[in-house]
Scaffold this motif. Structure first.
Motif, PDB file in Angstrom:
ATOM      1  N   SER A  37      33.676  33.885  43.125  1.00  0.00           N
ATOM      2  CA  SER A  37      35.089  34.178  43.333  1.00  0.00           C
ATOM      3  C   SER A  37      35.931  32.987  42.893  1.00  0.00           C
ATOM      4  O   SER A  37      35.484  31.849  42.906  1.00  0.00           O
ATOM      5  N   GLY A  38      37.166  33.276  42.483  1.00  0.00           N
ATOM      6  CA  GLY A  38      38.102  32.224  42.114  1.00  0.00           C
ATOM      7  C   GLY A  38      38.130  31.964  40.625  1.00  0.00           C
ATOM      8  O   GLY A  38      37.196  31.405  40.047  1.00  0.00           O
ATOM      9  N   GLY A  39      39.205  32.360  39.990  1.00  0.00           N
ATOM     10  CA  GLY A  39      39.399  32.018  38.593  1.00  0.00           C
ATOM     11  C   GLY A  39      38.662  32.890  37.599  1.00  0.00           C
ATOM     12  O   GLY A  39      38.903  32.801  36.409  1.00  0.00           O
ATOM     13  N   GLU A  40      37.740  33.711  38.055  1.00  0.00           N
ATOM     14  CA  GLU A  40      36.995  34.578  37.151  1.00  0.00           C
ATOM     15  C   GLU A  40      37.763  35.867  36.928  1.00  0.00           C
ATOM     16  O   GLU A  40      38.578  36.268  37.751  1.00  0.00           O
ATOM     17  N   PRO A  41      37.500  36.558  35.829  1.00  0.00           N
ATOM     18  CA  PRO A  41      38.149  37.853  35.621  1.00  0.00           C
ATOM     19  C   PRO A  41      37.746  38.827  36.722  1.00  0.00           C
ATOM     20  O   PRO A  41      36.655  38.715  37.277  1.00  0.00           O
ATOM     21  N   GLY A  42      38.632  39.754  36.992  1.00  0.00           N
ATOM     22  CA  GLY A  42      38.311  40.752  37.994  1.00  0.00           C
ATOM     23  C   GLY A  42      39.421  40.879  39.011  1.00  0.00           C
ATOM     24  O   GLY A  42      40.465  40.237  38.891  1.00  0.00           O
ATOM     25  N   LEU A  43      39.174  41.738  39.985  1.00  0.00           N
ATOM     26  CA  LEU A  43      40.152  41.989  41.031  1.00  0.00           C
ATOM     27  C   LEU A  43      39.570  41.507  42.350  1.00  0.00           C
ATOM     28  O   LEU A  43      38.433  41.835  42.688  1.00  0.00           O
ATOM     29  N   PRO A  73      49.081  37.802  39.751  1.00  0.00           N
ATOM     30  CA  PRO A  73      48.479  38.217  38.483  1.00  0.00           C
ATOM     31  C   PRO A  73      47.621  37.126  37.835  1.00  0.00           C
ATOM     32  O   PRO A  73      46.659  37.430  37.147  1.00  0.00           O
ATOM     33  N   ASP A  74      47.970  35.852  38.091  1.00  0.00           N
ATOM     34  CA  ASP A  74      47.217  34.779  37.430  1.00  0.00           C
ATOM     35  C   ASP A  74      45.782  34.683  37.930  1.00  0.00           C
ATOM     36  O   ASP A  74      44.903  34.244  37.194  1.00  0.00           O
TER      37      ASP A  74
END
Lengths: 185, 91
Positions: A37-43, A73-74
């Motif tokens: 988690s954190g900074g990776e693509p995805g929701l 969004p970032d």
């Protein structure tokens, strides 16, 4: 509350109801991504907001349910789920009620967030964007979440839709984080 | 008279990244025409070639959707806020 390690064996079929610490939605749950988690693509979405989204779709059944996702969004992090009326009042199509959209947009801004995606249900088909969903996708920066109610257990998946091209992304369902401050005195 | 026009993320690149701009006009139609004159990259995204409101956007004066008012003839006054949002729909 179960620790993430204990829950690992209880992670449901991809896209299903999240167990504590589980990752729903495909790539990571299938072991193919290994995304942290954190900074990776995805929701990234808390369990509370995940359930709010699914509950709204169940409440709208047999019509399609829909709503907007406010957040950051970032980082792809959802802060607030905004259920909206389906102005089409249909089991086959949806239209986010325009006044609900304006209210959600203002509420998100007041929270320091912005509308970053939309969710809607498919009552009789897979959690995959339909031709209409792809053709009418309003914003290439948004996340498009599909909630399939075809099976007994809801299936939630998320996609990016850019210039007609659909790419599924991981959905990370996280626990709400509590901080208990020391008692005064 | 100038009114504030709030832009959706999808139109901000056409306005140099601004989330809000000002445009002149006594009606929504005039405001949108002046907006497009100032930011030509918005042409075709807000109004159709026939000059009608594009079906993929919703335009509001303060809290009200102009489709339920007088459409492009809806009057605006100084201090009003015009908001443009994408129409969100699918199947």
């Amino acid at each position: 509350m179960a620790a993430a390690g204990e829950a690992a064996g209880a992670v449901p079929a991809a896209g299903g109801v999240p167990a504590a610490g589980g990752t729903a939605g495909g790539v990571a749950a299938a072991g193919g991504g290994g995304r942290a988690s954190g900074g990776e693509p995805g929701l990234t979405i808390s369990r509370d907001e995940w359930f709010a989204m699914v509950a709204h779709c169940l409440g709208a059944f047999p019509e399609e349910g829909c709503g907007l996702l406010g957040g950051h969004p970032d980082t792809g992090t959802v802060g607030t789920c905004y259920p909206t009326a389906n102005a089409a009042a249909s089991a086959r199509v949806y239209t986010v009620d325009p006044r609900d959209h304006l209210r959600a947009d203002r509420a998100a801004e007041a929270r320091g967030e912005s509308i970053m995606g939309v969710f809607h249900s498919h009552t009789h088909t897979d959690a995959y964007p339909s031709r209409t969903d792809i053709d009418q996708a309003p914003d290439p920066s948004w996340h498009y979440v599909l909630v399939s109610l075809r099976e007994t257990q809801p299936v939630v998946r998320s996609y990016r839709i850019v210039a007609g091209e659909v790419t599924e992304e991981p959905v990370r369902v996280i626990e709400p984080l509590w901080v208990v401050e020391p008692a005064a005195g | 008279m100038p009114v504030e026009v709030r832009l959706p993320t999808v139109l901000r690149s056409a306005a140099g990244g601004s989330s809000s701009v000002t445009a002149e006009g006594a009606t929504i139609g005039e405001v949108l025409q002046n907006l497009i004159a100032a930011f030509p990259a918005m042409a075709g995204q807000v109004l159709t070639e026939d000059g009608t409101l594009h079906r993929f956007v919703n335009v509001y004066v303060n809290d009200d959707d102009v489709r339920y008012l007088e459409q492009l003839d809806t009057k605006v006054a100084e201090g009003d806020t015009v908001s443009i949002l994408p129409a969100v729909a699918g199947g």
